[in-house]
Every structure is written in C-alpha cells, then in structure tokens.
Design an enzyme around this catalytic site. Structure first.
Site, mmCIF file in Angstrom:
data_model
loop_
_atom_site.group_PDB
_atom_site.id
_atom_site.type_symbol
_atom_site.label_atom_id
_atom_site.label_comp_id
_atom_site.label_asym_id
_atom_site.label_seq_id
_atom_site.Cartn_x
_atom_site.Cartn_y
_atom_site.Cartn_z
ATOM 1 N N GLY A 105 1.010 5.696 0.061
ATOM 2 C CA GLY A 105 2.340 5.653 0.672
ATOM 3 C C GLY A 105 2.335 5.287 2.139
ATOM 4 O O GLY A 105 3.390 5.286 2.772
ATOM 5 N N GLU A 113 5.163 2.802 -6.604
ATOM 6 C CA GLU A 113 3.736 2.796 -6.954
ATOM 7 C C GLU A 113 3.442 3.872 -8.008
ATOM 8 O O GLU A 113 2.711 3.641 -8.965
ATOM 9 C CB GLU A 113 2.876 3.032 -5.709
ATOM 10 C CG GLU A 113 2.876 1.846 -4.754
ATOM 11 C CD GLU A 113 2.228 2.159 -3.416
ATOM 12 O OE1 GLU A 113 1.792 3.302 -3.206
ATOM 13 O OE2 GLU A 113 2.161 1.248 -2.579
HETATM 14 C C1 ABF Z 1 -0.551 0.883 -0.939
HETATM 15 O O1 ABF Z 1 -0.919 0.205 0.221
HETATM 16 C C2 ABF Z 1 -0.378 2.238 -0.504
HETATM 17 O O2 ABF Z 1 -0.143 3.281 -1.294
HETATM 18 C C3 ABF Z 1 -1.322 2.446 0.587
HETATM 19 O O3 ABF Z 1 -0.552 3.106 1.523
HETATM 20 C C4 ABF Z 1 -1.629 1.078 1.057
HETATM 21 C C5 ABF Z 1 -3.059 0.676 1.090
HETATM 22 O O4 ABF Z 1 -3.070 -0.504 1.776
HETATM 23 P P1 ABF Z 1 -4.350 -1.314 2.150
HETATM 24 O O5 ABF Z 1 -4.892 -1.856 0.890
HETATM 25 O O6 ABF Z 1 -3.780 -2.338 3.062
HETATM 26 O O7 ABF Z 1 -5.269 -0.372 2.858
HETATM 27 O O8 ABF Z 1 -1.464 0.699 -1.924
#
Ligand code: ABF
Length: 238
Positions: A105, A113
């Site tokens: 999140g 999600e």
């Molecule tokens: C989503 O994107 C989220 O739940 C999490 O906050 C974020 C992860 O992003 P990244 O892949 O850019 O680290 O999956």
C-alpha cells in the site's frame, strides 16, 4: 560476481516469477502496482510476442497505473467486477516476512491489490532484496498503510493511537504536500507506524474492525510465493 542495481534486481525477480508461474493456458491474470510489476508486464509482452503464452489472456489491473501498463503493453484489459476468478496475480510489496505476510500500500492501491489477490488462485509477490524481512515493521518504517473513508480519518487516527500506534498520519501528496492523497476508490490513506509487528494477523484484524477502515495493507497468509532479486544476480525464492 555480478553486482546489480535495484532496478536490475527487480527485473530479475519479476522475470523469474513470470517464467515460473504464468500458466501456459492462462485465461485471467492479475497485474499489481508499483515499479517491480512493470517488469512483469515487460516479460509478459515478450512472451506473448514469441507465442509462449496465449494471446487472448485477460489482464486485471489493481489501479490506474497498472491499467495503463496493460493498455500500453497491448494486452487485453479486463476488470475485477467482470472477472472475479483469476488464474494467478503478480504484485509487488513494501515488506515481506518469512511467512510471506506482506505490508503493501505504499503506492496507495492496497484495496484493489487485496481484492485482486483474494480472487486469484495463486498470488505471487515480486520484489528486490530490500523488501525481504525477518519481521514486518523492521524495514518499511513509514507505517502500515490503511485505506479509510475520508470523513472517518480523524476518528480512525485516534483509534490507531489508542491501539498502540507510535504515529498515525494522514498521507499527504501533490504539490508541496498540500492535500490528502486520494485513492482510486476516493478514500484517504493513513500510515500507522507500530514498530516491529509481533502478531501481524491480530493487528490486521483489529485495524479492519475500526469503523471507517476500508482495508488494511497487511496481507496475511495470501502470498503463495515470493521472489526477491539480489545484488549478486541471484534470486531468493520463498
Ligand atoms: C505495490 O507497489 C504496493 O503494494 C507496494 O506499495 C508497491 C511496491 O512497489 P515497488 O515494486 O515499486 O517497490 O505493489
């Protein structure tokens, strides 16, 4: 030995997850949010071009960003209210513990999600080495993201502090952080920092019970596998 940057580590995890878990007869596939999932879509597009995966698979986004990714990749876009059963969903995470419980999140898309992950027969997490944790709350110190109905934000913040949160902050965004971040579902996000979380399942339940909370960014017992790309060019699979 190879020394990968973070982006290459993300790509490695994403490619490995797609190569391992994308069903050759996939009908409906979930596409999560964040920067790591971009590489999942990159791999899907490559495999589709080579005819290794079906051309008619339908892809379900978890928010505006992944909807755009699906469209830009020339993939078939569906919606979760039309396709509530998915073969598999791929998504990123902010922190993952040894039981594959996740904090998610950070990108404010946690409700969709969780909805998509829950509808998927398999839920696969992709991340770089920084997200691989021994205990939730140790690495993602911004706090547990919680989606809240706007009118209830002050009350829920107070509830969270009474429950033991060290801080419970309304997430601000935009220019000079002048206003609250508004989610794709027209709600706000509260980030509640609890320090290392001793019992993530219990905490998730307690937060979910608060009036005004739409969803909590603790994903308990949902992931079937997680892939972490490492700096040395290896992938940790859990
Ligand atoms: C989503 O994107 C989220 O739940 C999490 O906050 C974020 C992860 O992003 P990244 O892949 O850019 O680290 O999956």
């Amino acid at each position: 030995m190879a020394s990968l940057g973070v982006e290459d580590a993300k790509r490695l995890a994403a490619y490995t997850a797609i190569d391992t878990h994308f069903p050759t007869n996939a009908k409906v596939v979930g596409v999560g949010s964040g920067s790591t999932v971009v590489y999942c879509v990159e791999r899907i597009v490559q495999k589709k071009a080579k005819g290794e995966i079906p051309a008619d698979t339908i892809y379900i986004p978890t928010g505006f960003q992944s909807k755009e990714l699906i469209i830009q990749g020339g993939l078939n876009l569906g919606a979760i209210d039309g396709y509530p059963v998915l073969d598999v969903a791929f998504d990123g995470a902010d922190e993952v513990d040894p039981d594959l419980n996740c904090i998610k999140g950070g990108g404010a898309c946690l409700f969709q999600e969780k909805l998509v992950a829950q509808c998927a027969k398999k839920f696969i997490v992709v991340a770089d080495f920084r997200k691989d944790s021994t205990n939730l709350g140790l690495k993602w110190i911004q706090g547990v993201p919680i989606e809240v109905v706007p009118l209830a934000h002050a009350k829920v913040r107070q509830d969270l502090l009474e429950m033991g949160a060290i801080t419970a902050t309304l997430r601000l965004g935009g220019k000079a952080k002048a206003g609250a971040v508004i989610t794709d579902n027209c709600n706000v996000i509260i980030d509640a920092h609890f320090g290392p979380i001793a019992d993530p399942a219990k905490l998730a339940e307690q937060i979910k019970m608060l009036v005004g909370v739409v969803e909590v960014g603790l994903f308990i017992n949902m992931a079937d596998a997680a892939y972490f790309g490492n700096e040395n060019g290896s992938v940790t699979a859990k």
